[in-house]
Design an enzyme around this catalytic site. Sequence first.
Site, mmCIF file in Angstrom:
data_model
loop_
_atom_site.group_PDB
_atom_site.id
_atom_site.type_symbol
_atom_site.label_atom_id
_atom_site.label_comp_id
_atom_site.label_asym_id
_atom_site.label_seq_id
_atom_site.Cartn_x
_atom_site.Cartn_y
_atom_site.Cartn_z
ATOM 1 N N GLN A 158 0.843 -1.201 0.000
ATOM 2 C CA GLN A 158 0.000 0.000 0.000
ATOM 3 C C GLN A 158 0.879 1.252 0.000
ATOM 4 O OE1 GLN A 158 -3.422 -0.765 3.086
ATOM 5 N NE2 GLN A 158 -1.701 -2.094 3.571
ATOM 6 N N ASN A 159 2.194 1.049 0.103
ATOM 7 C CA ASN A 159 3.095 2.194 0.238
ATOM 8 C C ASN A 159 3.432 2.791 -1.125
ATOM 9 O OD1 ASN A 159 2.984 1.453 2.863
ATOM 10 N ND2 ASN A 159 5.022 0.539 2.935
ATOM 11 N N VAL A 160 3.715 4.087 -1.097
ATOM 12 C CA VAL A 160 4.025 4.798 -2.346
ATOM 13 C C VAL A 160 5.488 5.227 -2.368
ATOM 14 C CG1 VAL A 160 1.633 5.608 -2.547
ATOM 15 C CG2 VAL A 160 3.318 7.084 -1.423
ATOM 16 N N ASP A 161 6.302 4.662 -1.439
ATOM 17 C CA ASP A 161 7.665 5.165 -1.231
ATOM 18 C C ASP A 161 8.744 4.408 -2.000
ATOM 19 O OD1 ASP A 161 8.038 2.753 0.246
ATOM 20 O OD2 ASP A 161 7.513 3.743 2.130
ATOM 21 N N HIS B 96 -1.631 1.277 -4.262
ATOM 22 C CA HIS B 96 -1.973 2.688 -4.028
ATOM 23 C C HIS B 96 -1.099 3.622 -4.870
ATOM 24 C CE1 HIS B 96 -4.122 1.856 0.089
ATOM 25 N NE2 HIS B 96 -4.867 1.571 -0.960
ATOM 26 N N GLY C 210 2.990 -4.477 8.949
ATOM 27 C CA GLY C 210 2.889 -3.030 9.167
ATOM 28 C C GLY C 210 1.671 -2.355 8.585
ATOM 29 N N THR C 211 0.517 -3.010 8.693
ATOM 30 C CA THR C 211 -0.703 -2.333 8.226
ATOM 31 C C THR C 211 -1.796 -2.437 9.278
ATOM 32 O OG1 THR C 211 -2.399 -2.215 6.504
ATOM 33 C CG2 THR C 211 -1.435 -4.394 6.912
ATOM 34 N N GLU D 12 0.741 -4.072 16.414
ATOM 35 C CA GLU D 12 -0.683 -4.339 16.660
ATOM 36 C C GLU D 12 -1.151 -5.434 15.722
ATOM 37 O OE1 GLU D 12 -2.820 -0.222 17.197
ATOM 38 O OE2 GLU D 12 -0.938 -0.040 16.085
ATOM 39 N N ALA E 191 8.937 -4.241 12.379
ATOM 40 C CA ALA E 191 9.312 -4.998 11.177
ATOM 41 C C ALA E 191 10.831 -5.117 11.035
ATOM 42 C CB ALA E 191 8.716 -4.322 9.941
HETATM 43 P P1 OAD Z 1 -1.628 2.772 9.062
HETATM 44 O O1 OAD Z 1 -0.997 4.020 9.574
HETATM 45 O O2 OAD Z 1 -3.104 2.714 9.056
HETATM 46 O O3 OAD Z 1 -1.110 1.534 9.933
HETATM 47 C C1 OAD Z 1 0.256 1.350 10.159
HETATM 48 C C2 OAD Z 1 0.450 0.079 10.943
HETATM 49 O O4 OAD Z 1 1.843 -0.131 11.089
HETATM 50 C C3 OAD Z 1 -0.148 0.114 12.359
HETATM 51 O O5 OAD Z 1 -0.854 -1.079 12.574
HETATM 52 C C4 OAD Z 1 1.082 0.183 13.254
HETATM 53 O O6 OAD Z 1 0.893 -0.502 14.481
HETATM 54 C C5 OAD Z 1 2.113 -0.528 12.414
HETATM 55 N N1 OAD Z 1 3.506 -0.176 12.710
HETATM 56 C C6 OAD Z 1 4.005 0.970 13.228
HETATM 57 N N2 OAD Z 1 5.350 0.906 13.332
HETATM 58 C C7 OAD Z 1 5.707 -0.310 12.840
HETATM 59 C C8 OAD Z 1 6.955 -0.975 12.678
HETATM 60 N N3 OAD Z 1 8.119 -0.397 13.025
HETATM 61 N N4 OAD Z 1 6.938 -2.224 12.151
HETATM 62 C C9 OAD Z 1 5.786 -2.821 11.806
HETATM 63 N N5 OAD Z 1 4.588 -2.236 11.948
HETATM 64 C C10 OAD Z 1 4.545 -1.004 12.459
HETATM 65 O O7 OAD Z 1 -1.002 2.486 7.624
HETATM 66 P P2 OAD Z 1 -1.569 1.544 6.461
HETATM 67 O O8 OAD Z 1 -2.236 0.347 7.017
HETATM 68 O O9 OAD Z 1 -0.477 1.355 5.485
HETATM 69 O O10 OAD Z 1 -3.482 5.233 1.624
HETATM 70 O O11 OAD Z 1 -2.657 2.495 5.813
HETATM 71 C C11 OAD Z 1 -3.304 2.104 4.653
HETATM 72 C C12 OAD Z 1 -3.530 3.279 3.748
HETATM 73 O O12 OAD Z 1 -4.105 4.358 4.476
HETATM 74 C C13 OAD Z 1 -2.263 3.888 3.182
HETATM 75 O O13 OAD Z 1 -1.811 3.205 2.030
HETATM 76 C C14 OAD Z 1 -2.698 5.287 2.827
HETATM 77 C C15 OAD Z 1 -3.568 5.613 4.003
HETATM 78 O O14 OAD Z 1 -4.644 6.460 3.730
HETATM 79 C C16 OAD Z 1 -3.126 5.993 0.587
HETATM 80 O O15 OAD Z 1 -2.199 6.755 0.605
HETATM 81 C C17 OAD Z 1 -3.974 5.787 -0.613
#
Ligand code: OAD
Length: 278
Positions: A112-115, A130, A226-227, A254, A266
């Site tokens: 889902q990452n754009v990086d 994404h 990490g989602t 989480e 991660a």
């Molecule tokens: P979120 O910010 O919703 O969730 C990030 C997840 O990563 C959370 O569950 C954290 O607990 C976890 N996390 C944090 N630090 C971490 C680490 N060091 N290692 C592993 N996990 C860790 O991000 P996404 O689920 O990616 O959409 O969000 C989905 C979409 O929402 C994104 O692609 C973006 C956003 O709106 C668009 O840009 C289209």
Amino acid sequence: MRPKVTALDDAARALAEARRVVVFSGAGVSAESGIDTFRTEGGFWQRYPPEEFGTPMGLAKLYATDPARLARFLEELVGPIAAAAPNPGHLALAELERAVAARGGALSLITQNVDELHQAAGSGRVHEIHGSLFDIVDAEGRKLRRIERPELARIADALARAQRGPFKRARIARAVLPLLGLPRAGDLSRPRHRPSVVMFGEALAEPAWQRAQAEAARADAMLVVGTSGLVYPAATIPEIAAQAGARIVEVGPERAFDGLWLPGQAGLVLPELVSRVL
Ligand code: OAD
């Protein structure tokens, strides 16, 4: 927070036994590369509410009413990605892809990452559902050109400078131009060009999304990293895999899905897990 050794061993076995491994990643995998997650405490969407900043129409309104805030948002979005490098989590996933291929299997990665940090780490089969901050497309979604990290860094610097001093609006518009091509009326909701990043209310990126669903349906094991699993339709990917009988292994502080959960960051957990699969 560290996963138990038995859980690591169970997860490693599930990945080692799978012919088709699919990884599903989100913002958390890039957190240790200095890129903010969206929904965690103090995360990106808390500072920049998605109703205002997550749609082309919202950005258009901000451009008209508060260009300095728009510039700050874009600077905070683009700057960390421009400066980022893959962390041990990204590198471990690339190593896992090579290991699975070496034993005649296949690993693909749905992100889902754009990086573009997975590609920078060496992952070869990446589906960016994404979109990407690095692909500039026209109003019809046709690819126009690539933008690389040094250019993104220059844009972030220009945005920072444009927020200070007089003529803010004109200087911000100029700073933003390589990313967003504003029509004459300054209507950001239909920019002439923009990154291929998917915003709220828009369809997911193709052909990545079709391919991602097909690969999830054929996976023997899925590694979720990490989602938050809160954004749909992306979050259906682990559900598709689970319904098709795949083992689900999840890494992150989480838990979002049913399956085997390895709590922790991660960048720490993935190298440990992958070393057990090799
Ligand atoms: P979120 O910010 O919703 O969730 C990030 C997840 O990563 C959370 O569950 C954290 O607990 C976890 N996390 C944090 N630090 C971490 C680490 N060091 N290692 C592993 N996990 C860790 O991000 P996404 O689920 O990616 O959409 O969000 C989905 C979409 O929402 C994104 O692609 C973006 C956003 O709106 C668009 O840009 C289209």
